[in-house]
Design a protein around this motif. Structure first.
Motif, PDB file in Angstrom:
ATOM      1  N   PHE A   1      54.364  39.186  45.095  1.00 47.32           N
ATOM      2  CA  PHE A   1      54.350  37.815  44.707  1.00 47.32           C
ATOM      3  C   PHE A   1      53.440  37.171  43.771  1.00 47.32           C
ATOM      4  CE2 PHE A   1      52.275  37.304  48.613  1.00 47.32           C
ATOM      5  CZ  PHE A   1      51.676  36.117  48.667  1.00 47.32           C
TER       6      PHE A   1
ATOM      7  N   THR B   1      55.798  33.845  55.006  1.00 51.00           N
ATOM      8  CA  THR B   1      55.354  33.460  53.842  1.00 51.00           C
ATOM      9  C   THR B   1      53.840  33.046  53.758  1.00 51.00           C
ATOM     10  OG1 THR B   1      55.579  31.192  54.736  1.00 51.00           O
ATOM     11  CG2 THR B   1      57.433  32.284  53.244  1.00 51.00           C
TER      12      THR B   1
ATOM     13  N   ARG C   1      53.210  31.325  50.338  1.00 52.45           N
ATOM     14  CA  ARG C   1      54.283  31.407  49.229  1.00 52.45           C
ATOM     15  C   ARG C   1      55.105  30.225  49.494  1.00 52.45           C
ATOM     16  NH1 ARG C   1      56.904  37.163  49.700  1.00 52.45           N
ATOM     17  NH2 ARG C   1      57.018  36.371  51.758  1.00 52.45           N
TER      18      ARG C   1
ATOM     19  N   ILE D   1      52.063  29.193  44.812  1.00 49.38           N
ATOM     20  CA  ILE D   1      51.330  29.525  45.929  1.00 49.38           C
ATOM     21  C   ILE D   1      50.289  28.564  46.379  1.00 49.38           C
ATOM     22  CG2 ILE D   1      49.606  31.507  46.788  1.00 49.38           C
ATOM     23  CD1 ILE D   1      51.300  33.107  44.547  1.00 49.38           C
TER      24      ILE D   1
END
Length: 150
Positions: free
Chosen positions: A11, A99, A120, A126
């Motif tokens: 990510f 996350t 996240r 972010i």
């Protein structure tokens, strides 16, 4: 990439712009700034390498370079950071939730209240926070940024 554990870092891959907030403290008066960051796979795909540049209020240009890899023996992430202040910092990290990836400082000395966290967010951005020991106990955020894809 060599494992599903490392794929969890995907990510972060790409180029980002940062909206930064530094809180007042020993390093300066605090304030806001903008910068840029990039994350790429390197060293045979085993390290997530990053580069971050911004201007910190009261400090000036700030440049950080580092890497993150998964250590199969400890089942934790390891990370290193070098910066233009001449510092080398080592961290150990793990996922606190699906996350939130949290790193704790281990060098120059282990400090459980000195942490860097990546969160996240549901909108694809972010939130990265840097925390240090608080004078009142526990820890406090002294720097945070929101990364948005460039």
């Amino acid at each position: 990439m060599h494992s599903s554990v490392e794929k969890k870092l995907a990510f972060l891959i790409g180029d980002w712009t940062s909206s930064d907030r530094t809180y007042p403290g020993a390093q300066g008066p605090g304030g806001t700034s903008t910068g840029k960051a990039s994350y790429v796979w390197g060293v045979g795909g085993r390290w997530l390498l990053y580069d971050f540049q911004t201007d910190l209020p009261g400090l000036g240009p700030y440049h950080v370079h580092g890497g993150v890899a998964y250590d199969e023996q400890t089942e934790k992430y390891k990370a290193y950071t070098v910066n233009n202040l001449g510092n080398l910092l080592l961290y150990e990290g793990a996922w606190e939730s699906d996350t939130a990836l949290v790193f704790t400082l281990t060098l120059p000395e282990r400090q459980d209240d000195t942490r860097v966290s990546y969160h996240r967010l549901s909108d694809g951005t972010i939130r990265m926070t840097s925390e240090r020991p608080s004078e009142s106990g526990g820890r406090e955020v002294y720097f945070e940024t929101i990364l948005q894809r460039s």
